[in-house]
Design a protein around this motif. Sequence first.
Motif, PDB file in Angstrom:
ATOM      1  N   LEU A  42     -11.580  16.554   3.023  1.00  0.00           N
ATOM      2  CA  LEU A  42     -10.450  15.689   2.691  1.00  0.00           C
ATOM      3  C   LEU A  42     -10.578  15.107   1.295  1.00  0.00           C
ATOM      4  N   THR A  43     -11.681  15.388   0.626  1.00  0.00           N
ATOM      5  CA  THR A  43     -11.838  15.072  -0.795  1.00  0.00           C
ATOM      6  C   THR A  43     -11.746  16.384  -1.559  1.00  0.00           C
ATOM      7  N   PRO A  44     -10.659  16.624  -2.326  1.00  0.00           N
ATOM      8  CA  PRO A  44     -10.473  17.929  -2.977  1.00  0.00           C
ATOM      9  C   PRO A  44     -11.605  18.337  -3.901  1.00  0.00           C
ATOM     10  N   SER A  45     -12.349  17.381  -4.434  1.00  0.00           N
ATOM     11  CA  SER A  45     -13.431  17.713  -5.369  1.00  0.00           C
ATOM     12  C   SER A  45     -14.712  18.130  -4.655  1.00  0.00           C
ATOM     13  N   LYS A  46     -14.720  18.078  -3.313  1.00  0.00           N
ATOM     14  CA  LYS A  46     -15.899  18.479  -2.549  1.00  0.00           C
ATOM     15  C   LYS A  46     -15.580  19.718  -1.729  1.00  0.00           C
ATOM     16  N   PRO A  47     -16.562  20.599  -1.519  1.00  0.00           N
ATOM     17  CA  PRO A  47     -16.292  21.886  -0.857  1.00  0.00           C
ATOM     18  C   PRO A  47     -16.055  21.754   0.638  1.00  0.00           C
ATOM     19  N   ASN A  48     -15.342  22.743   1.182  1.00  0.00           N
ATOM     20  CA  ASN A  48     -15.201  22.864   2.624  1.00  0.00           C
ATOM     21  C   ASN A  48     -16.530  23.285   3.245  1.00  0.00           C
ATOM     22  N   LEU A  49     -16.624  23.172   4.562  1.00  0.00           N
ATOM     23  CA  LEU A  49     -17.746  23.730   5.308  1.00  0.00           C
ATOM     24  C   LEU A  49     -17.245  24.968   6.036  1.00  0.00           C
ATOM     25  N   GLU A  50     -17.959  26.083   5.898  1.00  0.00           N
ATOM     26  CA  GLU A  50     -17.567  27.313   6.579  1.00  0.00           C
ATOM     27  C   GLU A  50     -18.642  27.701   7.594  1.00  0.00           C
ATOM     28  N   PHE A  51     -18.214  27.919   8.830  1.00  0.00           N
ATOM     29  CA  PHE A  51     -19.136  28.242   9.917  1.00  0.00           C
ATOM     30  C   PHE A  51     -19.108  29.748  10.158  1.00  0.00           C
ATOM     31  N   ASP A  52     -20.246  30.379   9.913  1.00  0.00           N
ATOM     32  CA  ASP A  52     -20.355  31.833   9.976  1.00  0.00           C
ATOM     33  C   ASP A  52     -20.938  32.254  11.323  1.00  0.00           C
ATOM     34  N   PHE A  53     -20.132  32.929  12.129  1.00  0.00           N
ATOM     35  CA  PHE A  53     -20.578  33.451  13.411  1.00  0.00           C
ATOM     36  C   PHE A  53     -20.748  34.973  13.378  1.00  0.00           C
ATOM     37  N   GLY A  54     -20.814  35.524  12.170  1.00  0.00           N
ATOM     38  CA  GLY A  54     -20.987  36.965  12.042  1.00  0.00           C
ATOM     39  C   GLY A  54     -19.846  37.718  12.702  1.00  0.00           C
ATOM     40  N   LYS A  55     -20.180  38.748  13.491  1.00  0.00           N
ATOM     41  CA  LYS A  55     -19.159  39.562  14.144  1.00  0.00           C
ATOM     42  C   LYS A  55     -18.397  38.786  15.225  1.00  0.00           C
TER      43      LYS A  55
END
Length: 375
Positions: free
Chosen positions: A232-245
């Motif tokens: 919600l702060t545009p200057s900070k990155p999102n978090l991406e959750f990687d579950f592979g396949k």
Amino acid sequence: MRFPIIFLATILISSCSTERDDQTLKPDIIEVLNDDENTENPDSFIDDIKFIDLKTDDTFYGEISKMKIYDDKIYILDENVRVGLYVYDLSGDLVYEYRNKGQAPNQYLQLSDFIVNEDESVELLDSYLQKIFTINKKGEHIDTKKMSFPASDFIKHEGHYFFHTNNLEVSKGEEPIGLLVKSNLSLTEIENIIPLDTARGEFILNQRGENFFYWKGNAYFMDIFSNKAISLTPSKPNLEFDFGKKSFPTDFFGKNDFPEQGLYLNHIFSNELAWNLTGFYGFEDLLFFKFALGMNEYFSFYDQSNNAIARNMRQSWESNNLCFSFFSLPVATYEDNLVFAINANQVSQLKENGCSELEGLDVDENNILMLMKMK
């Protein structure tokens, strides 16, 4: 854990809508399924377990829909049974209750969320009337704001509201209201942050959880059908959750057009897709959250300092602490504690396991809070 929130008295005027450019920062990646190992012992994260019994002899709430603990007060929203706000101190004594359901001016019909402000005033979201009611720290009504769109959840961050609309397609003129909406505190400037998923429609419309969460000084929004927590702060990155396949396909609803929700769920379950990410609670470098692989629900700890995930099916976590159990999702945080609500049967089970901390507590159906202190 406290996060300063700005409160301003405002006058409601008509809304407008704008669009924000997509965030271009590289997301922080959290590899959830980076190996086949499960962690069966949470003792490396949990330091101690304590309990609080809320005294409900005179005033009984029907259920805990949402809870927040702020400035040593426990705020409980009961949105379905007795439909009101109940405030206790940390000794379990009732401070006040706010129940004002009805159709008269300044009365609510369907509360779905609330915010506790820095001055201990509380803002209550009525998802049906599309209003925000504000009460002071004594539980007295002081303000009502009218919204131009429905929303099920909201948060305040950096002097703005952020609303989760649950993918309801409601238009203001020719501009559609998005899934995630930002506004100023007077509700006069509306900005769509995440657009509606028109292919998804109203699929699992009322799936509830903590869609908004704080972590490491920032606030995030998590959609249950997305692999990203939006900063919600545009200057900070999102978090991406990687579950592979097993990652939930970003174009899932666009490519699948089943005639009913049950067929969507069958497809998700049979392919063991990762979905329903919610229940996020942050502590320093530690982030707790849950997700589902098909029909199986997992509770997870992400340790950012070591870039490591500990995860297991909820019912499979085991501890050396006799008071430990993951009966359900946490309902709040307090300082370094994860807070759970447990019922009378669960209390009895913990006593049978040898948990002496529960001896002497006055137990009714849902008045016991379990506090797990994180290391």
